[in-house]
Write an enzyme that holds these catalytic residues in place. Structure first.
Site, PDB file in Angstrom:
ATOM      1  N   CYS A 110       6.567  26.744  15.933  1.00  0.00           N
ATOM      2  CA  CYS A 110       6.025  26.707  14.484  1.00  0.00           C
ATOM      3  C   CYS A 110       6.337  27.995  13.580  1.00  0.00           C
ATOM      4  O   CYS A 110       6.368  27.942  12.454  1.00  0.00           O
ATOM      5  CB  CYS A 110       4.395  26.816  14.656  1.00  0.00           C
ATOM      6  SG  CYS A 110       3.803  25.336  15.495  1.00  0.00           S
ATOM      7  N   HIS A 250       0.813  29.797   8.158  1.00  0.00           N
ATOM      8  CA  HIS A 250       0.893  28.384   9.187  1.00  0.00           C
ATOM      9  C   HIS A 250      -0.617  27.788   9.261  1.00  0.00           C
ATOM     10  O   HIS A 250      -1.391  28.319   9.139  1.00  0.00           O
ATOM     11  CB  HIS A 250       1.427  28.965  10.480  1.00  0.00           C
ATOM     12  CG  HIS A 250       1.556  27.772  11.393  1.00  0.00           C
ATOM     13  ND1 HIS A 250       2.211  26.583  11.438  1.00  0.00           N
ATOM     14  CD2 HIS A 250       1.041  27.670  12.802  1.00  0.00           C
ATOM     15  CE1 HIS A 250       2.048  25.864  12.254  1.00  0.00           C
ATOM     16  NE2 HIS A 250       1.478  26.612  13.206  1.00  0.00           N
ATOM     17  N   ASN A 280      -1.374  20.086  11.344  1.00  0.00           N
ATOM     18  CA  ASN A 280      -0.173  21.101  11.772  1.00  0.00           C
ATOM     19  C   ASN A 280       1.272  20.535  12.019  1.00  0.00           C
ATOM     20  O   ASN A 280       1.332  19.687  12.896  1.00  0.00           O
ATOM     21  CB  ASN A 280      -0.684  21.882  13.131  1.00  0.00           C
ATOM     22  CG  ASN A 280       0.285  22.911  13.768  1.00  0.00           C
ATOM     23  OD1 ASN A 280       1.513  23.105  13.192  1.00  0.00           O
ATOM     24  ND2 ASN A 280      -0.185  23.606  14.649  1.00  0.00           N
TER      25      ASN A 280
END
Ligand SMILES: CC(C)(COP(=O)(O)OP(=O)(O)OC[C@H]1O[C@@H](n2cnc3c(N)ncnc32)[C@H](O)[C@@H]1OP(=O)(O)O)[C@@H](O)C(=O)NCCC(=O)NCCS
Length: 325
Positions: A110, A250, A280
């Site tokens: 990520c 994020h 996400n």
């Protein structure tokens, strides 16, 4: 000399998957997902490939920047869920965009977009490169176990891109890693090797290739690392928290964001978020959020942006960027 962002783009699959849709697949509810994560819906690939979305995001970023594909000196893709192991997503993109520059992928889970920006900064410093395309694209629907309610409700698919030009707007950047397999991993199989022997108790054998996660451990790591990395890059740039116009983090869990913002003592309104409707999307999160903020007219000339991400690895990254467009 670092870089400036010349243009951004993003692309999403057309299929919206709501919490209600997921409650038909696993034992969960809209109420649980919303209160524990802040997510209401996410986009999931059906007929689109992740490469197609990456191409669309890249084309929009090129159009936004006024650059053509043949001006690109380098293409970097951040992904861990590409359509091919080889060729890299970046090479497929190079072909489909009609570019002729070097191209490669990086995998920092990520945190991939932040790592890609850092690598790009190195190229600008070391070479005569003038224009670099950075794309972050993930088909997390390929990696999650759709029977595991602890993970499948969290993720979505999508792509974000930025065209970078030589400039002075990257004021500080940091990337980090804390080697760890157990908190968050998805392993590759051994194919049909007749020679492979599965060792008893070996983490890297015999498990499914789906994403496995220790949610609470990742949660704790996420909050601590977001706070630390943002403070570090502010220090490095010689700036105070009050100087930040927007935090672009994020998007893993709204509770992670709330907790980090409160520890950073930043006003909540300064934190941009789209987790409610995107979930996400791993490396693509920050890139998509940046593009949506730009196109939504939120970012003003000379705003200072703090980008931050964390993910499998366990990796971390943060940077301070001046928005000079
Ligand atoms: C995954 C996460 C949302 C779980 O939230 P949580 O508040 O920690 O929940 P817990 O794991 O303590 O589980 C609480 C209960 O809810 C249950 N549960 C888990 N997922 C559920 C779901 N989708 N629906 C309903 N119940 C669920 C658990 O089984 C557990 O039940 P039990 O108490 O009977 O054992 C949260 O830990 C998180 O977001 N972690 C970080 C993940 C992350 O950032 N990943 C990406 C990194 S890039």
């Amino acid at each position: 000399m670092s870089f400036s962002i010349l243009g951004t783009g993003s692309a999403l699959p057309s299929r919206v998957v709501t919490n209600e849709d997921l409650s038909l697949l696993v034992d969960t509810s809209d109420e649980w997902i919303k209160t524990r994560t802040g997510i209401t819906e996410r986009r999931v690939c059906t007929e689109e490939s992740i490469t197609e979305l990456a191409v669309q995001a890249a084309q929009k970023a090129l159009e936004d920047s006024g650059c053509s594909a043949d001006e690109l000196d380098l293409i970097i893709c951040a992904t861990m869920s590409a359509d091919y192991t080889t060729p890299s997503m970046a090479c497929v993109l190079q072909m489909q965009l009609g570019a002729s520059c070097p191209a490669f992928d990086i995998n920092a889970a990520c945190t991939g977009f932040l790592y890609a920006l850092d690598v790009a900064a190195g190229y600008f410093a070391r070479t005569a490169d003038q224009k670099i395309l950075v794309v972050a694209a993930e088909a997390m629907s390929r990696l999650v176990d759709w029977q595991d309610r602890g993970t499948c409700v969290l993720f979505g698919d999508g792509a974000g891109a930025a065209v970078l030009g030589k400039g002075n707007d990257l004021l500080a950047i940091q990337t980090g890693a804390k080697g760890n397999i157990s908190s968050l991993y998805a392993e590759n199989g051994w194919g049909n090797s007749p020679f492979h022997k599965q060792a008893e108790g070996d983490v890297a054998s015999g498990c499914s290739s789906y994403l496995h996660m220790d949610g609470q451990e990742v949660f704790r790591f996420a909050v601590t690392s977001m706070v630390q990395t943002v403070e570090q890059v502010l220090d490095e740039a010689g700036l105070a928290k009050e100087d930040i116009a927007w935090l672009i983090p994020h998007q893993a869990n709204i509770r992670i964001l709330d907790s980090a913002i409160s520890r950073l003592k930043l006003p909540k309104e300064k934190c941009l978020t789209n987790i409610a409707v995107r979930g996400n999307t791993s490396a693509a999160c920050v890139a998509i959020l940046l593009d949506e903020a730009s196109r939504g007219g939120k970012l003003k000339k000379n705003d200072l942006l703090a980008l931050t991400a964390f993910g499998g690895g366990l990796t971390t990254g943060a940077c301070i960027l001046r928005w000079s467009r």
